[in-house]
Design an enzyme around this catalytic site. Structure first.
Site, PDB file in Angstrom:
ATOM      1  CE  LYS A 152      -3.451  -2.700   2.389  1.00 55.50           C
ATOM      2  NZ  LYS A 152      -4.699  -2.703   3.098  1.00 55.50           N
ATOM      3  CG  HIS A 181      -6.918  -3.171  -2.643  1.00 58.08           C
ATOM      4  ND1 HIS A 181      -7.500  -2.447  -1.635  1.00 58.08           N
ATOM      5  CD2 HIS A 181      -6.213  -4.158  -2.048  1.00 58.08           C
ATOM      6  CE1 HIS A 181      -7.140  -2.976  -0.466  1.00 58.08           C
ATOM      7  NE2 HIS A 181      -6.355  -4.018  -0.692  1.00 58.08           N
ATOM      8  CD  GLU A 203      -7.425  -8.208  -0.555  1.00 59.79           C
ATOM      9  OE1 GLU A 203      -6.458  -8.584   0.100  1.00 59.79           O
ATOM     10  OE2 GLU A 203      -7.534  -7.049  -0.980  1.00 59.79           O
ATOM     11  CB  SER A 263      -7.128  -9.891   9.197  1.00 60.69           C
ATOM     12  OG  SER A 263      -7.574  -8.546   9.312  1.00 60.69           O
TER      13      SER A 263
HETATM   14  C1  PEP Z   1      -5.154  -5.867   1.743  1.00 61.25           C
HETATM   15  O1  PEP Z   1      -5.513  -4.711   1.886  1.00 61.25           O
HETATM   16  O2  PEP Z   1      -4.922  -6.328   0.612  1.00 61.25           O
HETATM   17  C2  PEP Z   1      -5.030  -6.693   2.942  1.00 61.25           C
HETATM   18  C3  PEP Z   1      -5.256  -7.966   2.806  1.00 61.25           C
HETATM   19  O3  PEP Z   1      -4.710  -6.057   4.115  1.00 61.25           O
HETATM   20  P1  PEP Z   1      -4.501  -6.747   5.555  1.00 61.25           P
HETATM   21  O4  PEP Z   1      -3.692  -8.009   5.358  1.00 61.25           O
HETATM   22  O5  PEP Z   1      -3.756  -5.713   6.349  1.00 61.25           O
HETATM   23  O6  PEP Z   1      -5.842  -7.050   6.102  1.00 61.25           O
END
Ligand code: PEP
Length: 254
Positions: A12, A93, A165, A211
């Site tokens: 990110k 995303h 996600e 996560s």
């Molecule tokens: C993401 O934003 O692609 C992501 C999976 O973030 P996190 O692992 O911090 O939840």
């Protein structure tokens, strides 16, 4: 699993050259974990430096513009990130869809541009908490995928990865139940079969993201239909990211 599990770190808007030591550590350890395909998507400003630093892992971008070139101040095209050393690009995303109002139509144009520039694509999809609570998660994600993917890809097997996600699981420490992940991955696979046929769909890896940490990676990666993970926060330090890579290697042995 179609191939080796694929573990991708999405940095990110994090990272300066000071973090290249983490990249080196991730790359060197990944050379001993060849059962797993490992990649990082740093911010644009680090793509070239990361590309020069690594021998083993893949390097990608977090976005690209749908155009080839021209008067688009501040934007970066797919061929520019490819020129900097990126081999894939993350598109769709939820942070881009929400913070930049990106529609599935725009994402489809970006995917087409990325593929034309010779890049692989990781297409993200996922529902909000309200959509899941309403029982509409699978229908929502199916629609997102149908609207975001071009009808024709020359070779979906090589060109495409999908990352499921759930928005409410990103950066929150919460994850869906293993049964819910399995059901969603099976539904995504069915959509890919409709779009590209059974043979191609069987080879497209579907990652889980939201996560993923070293202590939950093993059970998440063992879920039927999960071909790897897209990792945000835990990819920023070599120690936690490699913990996930190791869990993926162990899941392969079982
Ligand atoms: C993401 O934003 O692609 C992501 C999976 O973030 P996190 O692992 O911090 O939840």
């Amino acid at each position: 699993m179609a191939e080796r599990p694929y573990i991708v770190g999405n940095w990110k808007m994090n990272g300066t050259r000071a973090m290249l030591s983490e990249v080196r550590a991730i790359d060197r350890s990944s050379q001993r974990l060849m059962k797993v395909e490992v990649a990082l998507a740093p911010p644009y400003t680090l793509i070239h430096a990361v590309h020069r630093e690594v021998e083993q892992i893949g390097v990608g971008a977090q976005d690209c513009h749908p155009g080839v070139d021209g008067a688009n101040t501040g934007d970066i095209s797919a061929s520019m990130v490819a020129d900097a050393g990126a081999k894939f690009v993350i598109l769709g995303h939820s942070e881009r869809r929400e913070n930049h109002n990106e529609s599935s139509e725009l994402i489809r144009a970006k995917i087409t541009a990325a593929v034309e520039a010779g890049m692989r694509v990781i297409l993200c999809c996922g529902e909000s908490e309200a959509t899941r609570d309403a029982g509409d998660a699978e229908a929502f994600v199916t629609k997102q995928i149908r609207e975001s993917l071009p009808d024709v890809l020359d070779n979906p097997t090589d060109q495409l990865t999908v990352a499921y996600e759930p928005i409410w699981a990103i950066g929150t420490g919460r994850t869906p139940t293993l049964d819910d992940i399995a059901a969603m991955h099976s539904s995504i696979h069915s959509t890919l079969v409709e779009l590209y046929g059974e043979d191609h769909a069987a080879q497209v890896r579907i990652l889980y993201g939201g996560s993923v940490k070293p202590d939950n990676a093993k059970e998440l990666l063992a879920v039927d239909g999960v071909g790897g993970a897209l990792v945000g926060g835990a990819s920023l330090a070599a120690e936690s990211f490699l913990g996930i890579v190791l869990a993926a290697a162990e899941a392969q042995d079982q």
